[in-house]
Design an enzyme around this catalytic site. Sequence first.
Site, PDB file in Angstrom:
ATOM      1  N   LYS A   1      -2.448  -6.484  -2.553  1.00 34.11           N
ATOM      2  CA  LYS A   1      -3.314  -5.532  -3.242  1.00 34.11           C
ATOM      3  C   LYS A   1      -2.954  -5.506  -4.727  1.00 34.11           C
ATOM      4  CE  LYS A   1      -4.627  -0.622  -3.019  1.00 34.11           C
ATOM      5  NZ  LYS A   1      -4.332   0.662  -2.332  1.00 34.11           N
TER       6      LYS A   1
ATOM      7  N   SER B   1      -4.762   5.179   2.395  1.00 39.93           N
ATOM      8  CA  SER B   1      -5.362   4.006   1.749  1.00 39.93           C
ATOM      9  C   SER B   1      -5.185   2.695   2.490  1.00 39.93           C
ATOM     10  CB  SER B   1      -4.816   3.847   0.324  1.00 39.93           C
ATOM     11  OG  SER B   1      -5.438   4.756  -0.547  1.00 39.93           O
TER      12      SER B   1
ATOM     13  N   SER C   1      -8.016   3.011  -0.357  1.00 36.06           N
ATOM     14  CA  SER C   1      -8.184   2.167  -1.529  1.00 36.06           C
ATOM     15  C   SER C   1      -7.819   0.703  -1.302  1.00 36.06           C
ATOM     16  CB  SER C   1      -7.354   2.728  -2.692  1.00 36.06           C
ATOM     17  OG  SER C   1      -5.961   2.730  -2.361  1.00 36.06           O
TER      18      SER C   1
END
Length: 476
Positions: free
Chosen positions: A81, A180, A156
């Site tokens: 990420k 997330s 996220s």
Amino acid sequence: MSDDLCLLSAIDLRARIAAKDISPVEITAAVLARAERLQPELNCFITLCGEAAMAQAEAAERQLMAGEPLGLLHGIPFTVKDIVSTKGVRTTFGAVPYKNNVPDHDAVAVARLRAQGGILLGKTTTPEFGSKCLTDSPLFGRTRNAWSAERSSGGSSGGAAVAVASGIAPLAVATDGGGSTRIPAACNGVVGIKQSNGVIPHSQVQDAFGNQTYVTPTTRTVADTALMMQAMAGEDPSDPWSIGVPVPDYLDLAAPRGDLRGRRVLFCLSPPGRPVTADVAAAFKASLDRLAGLGAELEEFSGDGFDVEPIWRAINHTVWRTRFEKLAADHPDELSPTFLKQLALAADVSGVDYQQAMFDRTALFRRVQALLARGDLLAMPTLTRTALPIDQDLFGTIEIDGQSFDSVRPHWFPWTMLFNMTGHPAVNIPAGFGRDGLPIGLHLVGRFRADAELLRVAALFEQASDLLGRWPAVAS
């Protein structure tokens, strides 16, 4: 052949590489080709590391042929990420002001995956600084759901979950500050764990003592999550909560052995005032039946007093305001209105409010501890409904079976934030599909630092569910 390689688990790839049935070069070339083919459709990467990945794969193949010792992840691709630092690879935090930021070091978790022979494929999408449950940003646009172009990936860590769900790479490094990892895992039908506080060190967090954010694995299978945890876990001087935490044999202890006889699972559909769709309620009932079929004793617990979003927001948004207020003042035109609005909300939180929220956080930990003294695990739906529309506004309304509600966070994921604050391990495990054809997840929570046992239960549930053969259309 190359697409077949992309559908293999990391555990399978590991065995085949060790047996020299397939080579790291073949695997890396296959996943890169798939990433390049699907990226225009899914938009789950900010950066692809094609040349560097192939060079690493060639080096891994030379080591394999020379008979050198192999790491746990030798020749296996993984993604990271784009808020987790990667040495020499652009790390944008999903934000325009950082579009050319190149760290000079890896985050500890990334360094450990590389040290075990993992091959960095690329950096996956994130909203600005991982700040919401949807994955879009002025930097790259929107990341769609792996199962539907009309739905959000969640967030996220939306890019991480979509890359895994669509067969681009078996392993993904995500993060989780309020759900997330688990939210997009539920949206895309994959496994996403937020491990216990301290199990995987977080070397980037600025408030290591009050931390509620985690660097996490996202995978297609529970066994692959255990593999990632084996590589990522263990103390590091940068994270005080990691010091002295032993590393069990996750690969062995997380295998789906035995059953759940003698285990009590406490369950709750949702806190009061947080309705779920009929599809989610039905999938949750079926999940409880599956746990009972494995031998678990079930007992309902009350969701009263678990409306945690105001506590989470007081802590989390104060952290964001402290970190980003100057950035927002310097770059107001480069940051999204949603991000700026979230920072502005923190201006209403006083120091007394923040400290009261920290007191409340401790009380929540003790409440969860009391529940887990009565039972071995907690179970609840990960989300109250399937993935939201692709153009969902964080500050817009959320629809649940035809009813509209004003606030997305507490009405879509009322449970996930709780365990960021208490530190208990919590995992999303695929539990079925809604009538809209989109995945639904089960949220299982274990005792503090009993992560291996939580994974064993998740593996038994996964085995009993028989969902691993279902792939989204983009994966075919």
